[in-house]
Design a protein around this motif. Structure first.
Motif, PDB file in Angstrom:
ATOM      1  N   LEU A  83       0.932  -1.077   0.078  1.00  0.00           N
ATOM      2  CA  LEU A  83       0.094   0.003   0.036  1.00  0.00           C
ATOM      3  C   LEU A  83       0.853   1.252   0.061  1.00  0.00           C
ATOM      4  O   LEU A  83       2.087   1.165   0.609  1.00  0.00           O
ATOM      5  N   ASN A  84       0.223   2.337  -0.512  1.00  0.00           N
ATOM      6  CA  ASN A  84       1.047   3.638  -0.416  1.00  0.00           C
ATOM      7  C   ASN A  84       1.194   4.097   0.809  1.00  0.00           C
ATOM      8  O   ASN A  84       0.240   4.334   1.563  1.00  0.00           O
ATOM      9  N   CYS A 128      16.111  -0.072  -1.805  1.00  0.00           N
ATOM     10  CA  CYS A 128      15.390   0.701  -0.828  1.00  0.00           C
ATOM     11  C   CYS A 128      13.767  -0.120  -1.000  1.00  0.00           C
ATOM     12  O   CYS A 128      12.931   0.300  -0.340  1.00  0.00           O
ATOM     13  N   GLN A 173       1.515   7.696  -5.844  1.00  0.00           N
ATOM     14  CA  GLN A 173       1.879   7.975  -4.351  1.00  0.00           C
ATOM     15  C   GLN A 173       2.220   9.525  -4.025  1.00  0.00           C
ATOM     16  O   GLN A 173       1.762   9.779  -3.131  1.00  0.00           O
ATOM     17  N   GLU A 188      -2.488  -2.425  -8.788  1.00  0.00           N
ATOM     18  CA  GLU A 188      -1.589  -2.089  -7.611  1.00  0.00           C
ATOM     19  C   GLU A 188      -0.331  -1.063  -8.192  1.00  0.00           C
ATOM     20  O   GLU A 188      -0.277  -0.187  -7.461  1.00  0.00           O
ATOM     21  N   ARG A 229       8.630  -1.509  -5.659  1.00  0.00           N
ATOM     22  CA  ARG A 229       8.036  -3.072  -5.627  1.00  0.00           C
ATOM     23  C   ARG A 229       6.737  -3.043  -6.393  1.00  0.00           C
ATOM     24  O   ARG A 229       5.981  -2.252  -6.215  1.00  0.00           O
ATOM     25  N   LEU A 281      -1.915   2.446  -8.924  1.00  0.00           N
ATOM     26  CA  LEU A 281      -2.091   3.134  -7.606  1.00  0.00           C
ATOM     27  C   LEU A 281      -0.790   3.711  -7.171  1.00  0.00           C
ATOM     28  O   LEU A 281      -0.522   4.598  -6.483  1.00  0.00           O
ATOM     29  N   ARG A 282       0.208   2.664  -7.039  1.00  0.00           N
ATOM     30  CA  ARG A 282       1.467   3.130  -6.366  1.00  0.00           C
ATOM     31  C   ARG A 282       2.487   3.906  -7.160  1.00  0.00           C
ATOM     32  O   ARG A 282       2.901   4.942  -6.577  1.00  0.00           O
ATOM     33  N   VAL A 307       3.480   2.612   2.784  1.00  0.00           N
ATOM     34  CA  VAL A 307       4.232   1.678   3.397  1.00  0.00           C
ATOM     35  C   VAL A 307       6.051   1.753   2.848  1.00  0.00           C
ATOM     36  O   VAL A 307       6.087   1.532   1.776  1.00  0.00           O
ATOM     37  N   TYR A 308       6.916   2.067   3.662  1.00  0.00           N
ATOM     38  CA  TYR A 308       8.129   2.341   3.375  1.00  0.00           C
ATOM     39  C   TYR A 308       9.085   1.262   3.938  1.00  0.00           C
ATOM     40  O   TYR A 308       8.694   0.685   5.168  1.00  0.00           O
TER      41      TYR A 308
END
Lengths: 469, 284
Positions: free
Chosen positions: A256-257, B224, B261, B254, B228, B257-258, A259-260
């Motif tokens: 999910l955006n 980093c 961000q 997904e 992903r 959406l990423r 989460v790092y």
């Protein structure tokens, strides 16, 4: 020159505290937390040293720093002399004085622990190194001997820099290859400004460059050039590329955006200066509340960074109790002073998101400690049905790193173990006669000083091997 | 180092730069990418390699101005130097002589990175059928180079101003209907939605397809995890496990959406830079 006290007088003196920014002030900036000693404070502290023979502290130092000698010079108010003593063995004193876990190394071994508090060796080392930097004093000069032998070093972190420095002083032609656009490795991308100002790293890197070490930035060994090619071109190769691949929890919702990995979060903030966005172009998002999963130094760095980036609440979630936390006591204390919350004996099971793919919470379960595991720490067990949700905008996963495969897959004949780390003996020798390795890519994620120690041992071993040829 | 040797403007928002980067040019293979930084305060921008020349030591990149960083890049001129330029990154395309036809699909700015793959496949002896597409005629780039790198070239524009009216997927579907058997492998590079649609068509014809994912990245070397993506239910890093993956296994929703961000921050940065440019123009 300050007075040399009699042993009985030395024992009576208390350890000199180090002044620091107040917590409520420092959570609003990225400036360094402790201010460092003044000359007077440094002398006061140096006067406590018993000058043991043999010195236990040196035995505890992976960089073999000449501790009693440099402390003696401080008492003599010969700070330049103290600096030269330290630099005989340690190329990164301002860094080590700040980030070494001295309580486990030199200070842990100090005889004064039996009577009270150990000599503040780290603070004294820091004082001396800062003195040199502030006066722009440099002892670095190119070696007078030229051996006409070339060594390639992969990675410009603490292991690579320490190795480069020792070899350059012996007269080798040393070239460091660095994948990022700035030298320093974890010192620049990992450790935050408030713990290790980047100007200090730059200064110590510049000193190493003045020894004649060449640093090629933006150069990825394994992609721009292979290790096999380096083996052809150089007399020896030292692999010090760091662990460098983040571990995740493997729980639902982790993509999910918001989460790092701790590596991403810290790289954005430290290396890319996202805390100065939009003046610096790299963005970072934190929101109102941030949860950091993990209990090590990296977790403390991440949670304190989140607080400084504006999170009203920044929370550590750790599955064991405070006693088992691997972070240095000082880091945990600093975090507590800054109002970081600790959800101990707590383990995340799921990250929750909204319809736009943003994090809105993290579901956790309470834990209890059972029997000790292989590491000797009591194994945490889930308490059934104790699930609860922490509402949060950001989740930072700080549970460690694994081996990055890029370098290893371009190295023929250099054996790795089942986790992808290079196999090396205590001198850094790998299974290839021209290749040495050291630091996190051999041991797995560890400390700056252990990497420095590994770099120094490899330099010694490379010198011994190449001298025989 | 990293000097801009040549710069061309191909449309209102599309530019191409030739960068002096001998070490990158020497190692670059089709499918790989680079990361560049315009100036000291810049961010790390991943861009796929459009072409490279080991002998002359340059790498060609093609980019569309979408935010502050690409706008800044577009303002740099021939003779200027980039702050950083690193690569080649990622795993090269799995190209070989498949003993038949291969289908190559490039959409919009994605035509640039598909070009070296087509070129290499043709060199290896494959019969290369290419489809390139864009919204409108002005956005069709590298047509001549693609024609050279292909045995057959099809063109589609959404508005019908050039080539066939419609999407690349329409042509792709037609070709697969006619000669699904003959097509040994497929590559598609373009906006995520296009790659998702191409994958849908490939799935309908039971075909495997490669796509190249331009996820958000920071270091680009696996350190980093920003990039992903879920591939076959497993988390992969686009920078070291890709950038090419079998589209059939990619979770595109997904991924899309990423990519959004940092929308808000990107908008803020772009507005500030545009404001700065306006101010400079009025002072100048």
């Amino acid at each position: 020159m300050a007075e040399k006290l009699k042993p009985a007088e030395r024992l009576k003196k208390d350890r000199v505290p180090m002044r620091a920014q107040e917590p409520e002030e420092r959570i609003n900036n990225f400036l360094e937390v402790p201010f460092g000693y003044s000359l007077q404070e440094a002398i006061e502290e140096a006067q406590r040293c018993l000058q043991c023979k043999p010195p236990y502290c040196v035995a505890g130092c992976p960089a073999d720093v000449r501790i009693p000698e440099f402390i003696e010079k401080i008492i003599e108010e010969d700070i330049k002399g103290a600096f030269l003593e330290i630099k005989k063995t340690n190329a990164l004193p301002a860094v080590c004085g700040r980030v070494c876990p001295q309580e486990e190394q030199c200070e842990g071994a100090c005889i004064m622990n039996k009577k009270g508090k150990p000599i503040a060796i780290g603070r004294l080392e820091r004082y001396v190194a800062d003195w040199a930097r502030e006066l722009n004093y440099s002892d670095a000069k190119k070696a007078s001997v030229r051996l006409n032998k070339k060594v390639a070093i992969v990675g410009s972190g603490p292991a690579g820099l320490a190795c480069a420095s020792d070899l350059a002083k012996l007269g080798y032609d040393v070239t460091i290859y660095e994948a990022l656009h700035k030298a320093g490795g974890v010192l620049v991308y990992g450790i935050p400004e408030f713990r290790l100002p980047k100007a200090i790293v730059d200064y110590e890197v510049d000193q190493i460059k003045e020894l004649g070490v060449e640093i090629n930035l933006n150069y990825v060994i394994g992609l721009t050039k292979s290790v096999d090619e380096l083996i052809q071109e150089y007399d020896a190769v030292f692999l010090a590329n760091g662990a460098g691949a983040p571990s995740f929890l493997n729980i639902p919702g982790e993509n999910l955006n918001g989460v790092y990995s701790a590596s991403e979060f810290l790289t954005r903030s430290n290396l890319m200066k996202a805390y100065e966005f939009p003046n610096y172009a790299t963005p970072i998002r934190v929101g109102e509340r941030a949860v950091v999963v993990g209990g090590g130094n990296v977790a403390m760095d991440a949670v304190r960074t989140a607080k400084r980036l504006g999170a009203k609440e920044a929370i550590i979630v750790y599955r064991r109790s405070r006693k088992e936390m691997p972070a240095r006591a000082e880091e945990i204390e600093h975090a507590e002073e800054e109002g970081i919350k600790f959800e101990l004996l707590t383990n995340p099971v799921k990250v929750l998101g909204d319809e736009y793919g943003n994090v809105v919470g993290i579901e956790c379960v309470r834990m209890e400690l059972g029997e000790p595991d292989e590491s000797g720490r009591r194994r945490p067990k889930e308490i059934k049905g104790s699930n609860f949700v922490i509402d949060t905008d950001t989740v930072i996963v700080a549970i460690g790193q694994s081996a990055n495969p890029i370098v290893a897959r371009s190295a023929t004949g250099v054996e790795t173990n089942k986790w992808g780390y290079f196999v090396a003996d205590e001198n850094g020798k790998t299974t290839h006669p021209k290749v040495w390795a050291g630091g996190d890519i051999v041991t797995g994620a560890a400390t700056v000083i252990l990497a420095v120690g590994a770099g120094k041992k490899a330099a010694k071993s490379i010198h011994e091997t190449l001298s025989r040829q | 180092m990293y000097k801009i040797l040549k710069k061309q403007k191909w449309s209102d928002t599309i530019y191409s730069n030739w960068i002096e980067a001998p070490f990158v040019a020497k190692a670059a293979q089709p499918g790989q990418f680079i990361i560049l930084i315009t100036n000291q305060k810049g961010e790390r921008i991943p861009l796929t390699i459009a072409d490279s020349n080991a002998k002359e030591g340059w790498v060609q990149i093609v980019y569309q101005v979408v935010g502050a960083s690409t706008l800044e890049l577009s303002l740099m001129n021939e003779g200027d130097s980039l702050y950083a330029f690193v690569g080649p990154l990622g795993i090269p395309s799995e190209v070989e002589n498949f003993g038949g036809k291969v289908l190559i699909i490039g959409g919009g700015i994605g035509i640039a990175p598909i070009h070296p793959i087509a070129k290499k496949l043709k060199e290896l002896g494959n019969y290369v059928v290419s489809i390139i597409g864009a919204r409108t005629k002005d956005l069709i780039i590298m047509e001549d180079k693609m024609r050279e790198a292909s045995n057959e070239l099809h063109i589609a524009t959404d508005d019908g101003t050039y080539g066939q009216k419609g999407f690349v997927t329409n042509i792709m579907d037609d070709i697969l209907k006619k000669e699904s058997e003959a097509i040994k492998d497929i590559w598609a590079i373009g906006p995520p939605i296009m790659m998702k649609m191409c994958t849908r068509v490939a799935n309908e014809h039971n075909k495997q397809i490669w796509v190249s994912l331009n996820s958000i990245m920071v270091d680009g070397t696996g350190m980093c995890g920003a990039c992903r993506v879920s591939v076959g239910g497993k988390t992969k890093f686009a920078c070291v496990d890709g950038p090419e993956f079998r589209g059939n296994l990619v979770n595109f929703d997904e991924m899309m959406l990423r990519q959004k961000q940092y929308c808000d921050q990107e908008r803020e940065a772009l507005m500030l830079l545009e404001e700065k440019i306006r101010r400079q123009a009025s002072n100048g």
